[in-house]
Design an enzyme around this catalytic site. Sequence first.
Site, PDB file in Angstrom:
ATOM      1  N   ASN A  10       0.869  -1.180   0.000  1.00  0.00           N
ATOM      2  CA  ASN A  10       0.000   0.000   0.000  1.00  0.00           C
ATOM      3  C   ASN A  10       0.904   1.227   0.000  1.00  0.00           C
ATOM      4  OD1 ASN A  10      -1.846   2.014   0.462  1.00  0.00           O
ATOM      5  ND2 ASN A  10      -2.250   1.465   2.597  1.00  0.00           N
ATOM      6  N   LYS A  12       0.073   4.236  -0.445  1.00  0.00           N
ATOM      7  CA  LYS A  12      -0.600   5.442   0.052  1.00  0.00           C
ATOM      8  C   LYS A  12      -0.370   6.612  -0.923  1.00  0.00           C
ATOM      9  CE  LYS A  12      -0.090   3.556   4.638  1.00  0.00           C
ATOM     10  NZ  LYS A  12      -0.088   3.762   6.065  1.00  0.00           N
ATOM     11  N   HIS A  96      -9.546   1.465   4.745  1.00  0.00           N
ATOM     12  CA  HIS A  96      -8.248   1.632   5.411  1.00  0.00           C
ATOM     13  C   HIS A  96      -8.428   2.634   6.561  1.00  0.00           C
ATOM     14  CE1 HIS A  96      -4.186   2.963   6.219  1.00  0.00           C
ATOM     15  NE2 HIS A  96      -3.800   1.800   5.731  1.00  0.00           N
ATOM     16  N   GLU A  98      -6.815   5.090   7.518  1.00  0.00           N
ATOM     17  CA  GLU A  98      -6.643   6.506   7.165  1.00  0.00           C
ATOM     18  C   GLU A  98      -7.907   7.048   6.486  1.00  0.00           C
ATOM     19  OE1 GLU A  98      -2.904   5.875   5.209  1.00  0.00           O
ATOM     20  OE2 GLU A  98      -2.059   5.444   7.181  1.00  0.00           O
ATOM     21  N   GLU A 164      -5.625  -4.406  10.834  1.00  0.00           N
ATOM     22  CA  GLU A 164      -4.595  -3.382  10.999  1.00  0.00           C
ATOM     23  C   GLU A 164      -4.923  -2.549  12.236  1.00  0.00           C
ATOM     24  OE1 GLU A 164      -2.439  -2.346   7.102  1.00  0.00           O
ATOM     25  OE2 GLU A 164      -4.244  -1.149   7.183  1.00  0.00           O
ATOM     26  N   GLY A 170       2.100   2.826  10.783  1.00  0.00           N
ATOM     27  CA  GLY A 170       3.057   3.916  10.609  1.00  0.00           C
ATOM     28  C   GLY A 170       3.721   4.374  11.889  1.00  0.00           C
ATOM     29  N   SER A 210       3.126  -1.469  10.641  1.00  0.00           N
ATOM     30  CA  SER A 210       4.572  -1.452  10.933  1.00  0.00           C
ATOM     31  C   SER A 210       5.269  -2.774  10.628  1.00  0.00           C
ATOM     32  CB  SER A 210       4.821  -1.024  12.389  1.00  0.00           C
ATOM     33  OG  SER A 210       4.418   0.315  12.562  1.00  0.00           O
TER      34      SER A 210
HETATM   35  P1  PGA Z   1       2.654   0.734   7.704  1.00  0.00           P
HETATM   36  O1  PGA Z   1       1.218   0.929   7.034  1.00  0.00           O
HETATM   37  O2  PGA Z   1       3.212  -0.584   7.209  1.00  0.00           O
HETATM   38  O3  PGA Z   1       3.462   1.912   7.239  1.00  0.00           O
HETATM   39  O4  PGA Z   1       2.441   0.727   9.192  1.00  0.00           O
HETATM   40  C1  PGA Z   1       0.362  -0.170   6.866  1.00  0.00           C
HETATM   41  C2  PGA Z   1      -0.923   0.291   6.224  1.00  0.00           C
HETATM   42  O5  PGA Z   1      -1.349   1.421   6.497  1.00  0.00           O
HETATM   43  O6  PGA Z   1      -1.540  -0.444   5.427  1.00  0.00           O
END
Ligand code: PGA
Length: 252
Positions: A10, A12, A96, A98, A164, A170, A210
Amino acid sequence: MKRAPLMIANWKMHGTLAEAVPLATAIVNGVPRIGEVEVALCPPFTALARVGELLRGSSVALGAQDCHWEIRGAFTGEVSPGMLVELGVRYVLVGHSERRHLFGETNERCLLKVKAARAHGLTPVLCVGERFDQREHGETWDVIEGQLQGGLEEIDGPVVIAYEPVWAIGTGVHATPAQAVEVHASIRRWLGEVWGKERAAAARILYGGSIKPENFLALIGEDEIDGGLVGGASLDAGSFVRLVEFAAETVS
Ligand code: PGA
């Protein structure tokens, strides 16, 4: 029996064409021998067509980060499932964290999107997960059940679930294998109730939050964890290929 792992990148809102093309190229060149693992890249909408051309004929699939639920219409700024299909997209992320937390995505909208994606032959990847304060208050399962409810039972064909935890996205703090397995097992039990045991047993439940080469082996080694949804570490081709290799080790 281990389900075929699925590893999704992903990206983003990262990846101008100048960045996305070399990154996708390096990943495709790094993973061609990994037939047992399914791999998908989710670039930003603006890079979908170009990355899709690059992936054509390779073992790496194209994914999108979101879609609308209507076929067409006056929805400025939105992209329909049919538009994604036209570009060769196979997977689409839905809900997601976000999107949920920064853009007000509701459970109801997520389920409309899951249904629309399936109606177009796309495989939706429904993202679920609790915030840290919700975990602290013992509300993890209530939150996740709420995110799963409201329509999944009516949906035919493949649907991928990605667990998640919001506090892990993140942040550099990942869920422990035990924390992830507990939630994955609850999700599979719930799917068993709405879909029946056989379909639930075949469903893939990914972990995300992460993920890095240093922590992934312990996670993907768990039978309940069927792959990863990778943000930051998927922007580095070497790290992402390493993660795919770890997933391949669990099925070889
Ligand atoms: P990350 O993001 O691996 O940077 O923690 C995962 C995601 O948002 O799908």
